[in-house]
Motif scaffolding. Structure first.
Motif, PDB file in Angstrom:
ATOM      1  N   UNK A  98      27.642  49.939  45.372  1.00  0.00           N
ATOM      2  CA  UNK A  98      28.585  49.006  44.760  1.00  0.00           C
ATOM      3  C   UNK A  98      28.734  47.784  45.651  1.00  0.00           C
ATOM      4  N   UNK A  99      28.948  46.642  45.021  1.00  0.00           N
ATOM      5  CA  UNK A  99      29.122  45.368  45.719  1.00  0.00           C
ATOM      6  C   UNK A  99      30.621  45.054  45.756  1.00  0.00           C
ATOM      7  N   UNK A 100      31.267  45.413  46.861  1.00  0.00           N
ATOM      8  CA  UNK A 100      32.715  45.256  46.970  1.00  0.00           C
ATOM      9  C   UNK A 100      33.130  43.789  46.869  1.00  0.00           C
ATOM     10  N   UNK A 101      32.329  42.880  47.403  1.00  0.00           N
ATOM     11  CA  UNK A 101      32.656  41.452  47.292  1.00  0.00           C
ATOM     12  C   UNK A 101      32.707  41.028  45.825  1.00  0.00           C
ATOM     13  N   UNK A 102      31.784  41.532  45.020  1.00  0.00           N
ATOM     14  CA  UNK A 102      31.800  41.240  43.584  1.00  0.00           C
ATOM     15  C   UNK A 102      33.045  41.828  42.933  1.00  0.00           C
ATOM     16  N   UNK A 103      33.365  43.065  43.267  1.00  0.00           N
ATOM     17  CA  UNK A 103      34.568  43.691  42.707  1.00  0.00           C
ATOM     18  C   UNK A 103      35.806  42.887  43.080  1.00  0.00           C
ATOM     19  N   UNK A 104      35.889  42.413  44.318  1.00  0.00           N
ATOM     20  CA  UNK A 104      37.046  41.614  44.738  1.00  0.00           C
ATOM     21  C   UNK A 104      37.141  40.306  43.956  1.00  0.00           C
ATOM     22  N   UNK A 105      36.016  39.615  43.799  1.00  0.00           N
ATOM     23  CA  UNK A 105      36.033  38.351  43.026  1.00  0.00           C
ATOM     24  C   UNK A 105      36.484  38.593  41.590  1.00  0.00           C
ATOM     25  N   UNK A 106      35.947  39.634  40.972  1.00  0.00           N
ATOM     26  CA  UNK A 106      36.311  39.935  39.585  1.00  0.00           C
ATOM     27  C   UNK A 106      37.769  40.368  39.473  1.00  0.00           C
ATOM     28  N   UNK A 107      38.259  41.109  40.461  1.00  0.00           N
ATOM     29  CA  UNK A 107      39.664  41.541  40.447  1.00  0.00           C
ATOM     30  C   UNK A 107      40.597  40.338  40.560  1.00  0.00           C
ATOM     31  N   UNK A 108      40.259  39.398  41.415  1.00  0.00           N
ATOM     32  CA  UNK A 108      41.102  38.195  41.549  1.00  0.00           C
ATOM     33  C   UNK A 108      41.108  37.393  40.255  1.00  0.00           C
ATOM     34  N   UNK A 109      39.955  37.292  39.613  1.00  0.00           N
ATOM     35  CA  UNK A 109      39.874  36.570  38.329  1.00  0.00           C
ATOM     36  C   UNK A 109      40.679  37.309  37.259  1.00  0.00           C
ATOM     37  N   UNK A 110      40.577  38.621  37.232  1.00  0.00           N
ATOM     38  CA  UNK A 110      41.361  39.406  36.265  1.00  0.00           C
ATOM     39  C   UNK A 110      42.846  39.205  36.501  1.00  0.00           C
ATOM     40  N   UNK A 111      43.252  39.176  37.773  1.00  0.00           N
ATOM     41  CA  UNK A 111      44.664  38.964  38.096  1.00  0.00           C
ATOM     42  C   UNK A 111      45.126  37.576  37.643  1.00  0.00           C
ATOM     43  N   UNK A 112      44.307  36.571  37.833  1.00  0.00           N
ATOM     44  CA  UNK A 112      44.652  35.217  37.363  1.00  0.00           C
ATOM     45  C   UNK A 112      44.896  35.215  35.856  1.00  0.00           C
TER      46      UNK A 112
END
Length: 118
Positions: A98-112
């Motif tokens: 898994x690409x944790x950096x990708x998960x973090x970017x997507x999580x921040x976008x989902x939160x926005x």
């Protein structure tokens, strides 16, 4: 390969907090084994991920599935804003991790996007 999925669920007042509390408590089990049909076993290992500064409440973890036939890693992030929860998963199968950096970017976008719903 990798598969990313997101679901957004609106809960009755107070239920979203209870769901995330339940999820956090459930992920405290850090490993377990499950026998399979070929007299072997699959090992599941869970480790928390640190996702700070998003949502009113967040639960994040990585599960590593040690299965000789189908090894995989799964990252799960549940982000609550008020009574709405975004569930984000990334599943990496085979030799891919898994690409944790990708998960973090997507999580921040989902939160926005959750914040914009208010």
């Amino acid at each position: 390969g990798r598969i990313v999925n997101q679901s957004v669920i609106a809960y009755a007042p107070g239920d979203a907090t209870r769901v995330l509390d339940f999820l956090r408590n459930s992920l405290r089990c850090t490993d377990w084994r499950q026998p399979d049909t070929s007299a072997g076993e699959t090992v599941f290992e869970v480790a928390p991920l640190s996702f700070t500064g998003i949502g009113d409440q967040v639960v994040a973890a990585r599960m590593t599935v040690k299965d000789p036939e189908s090894p995989r890693q799964i990252e799960l992030v549940a982000i609550r804003r008020s009574d709405t929860v975004s569930y984000l998963t990334q599943i990496a199968s085979g030799v891919t991790s898994a690409d944790t950096a990708l998960t973090q970017r997507l999580a921040r976008r989902a939160d926005e996007r959750l914040a914009a719903l208010r």
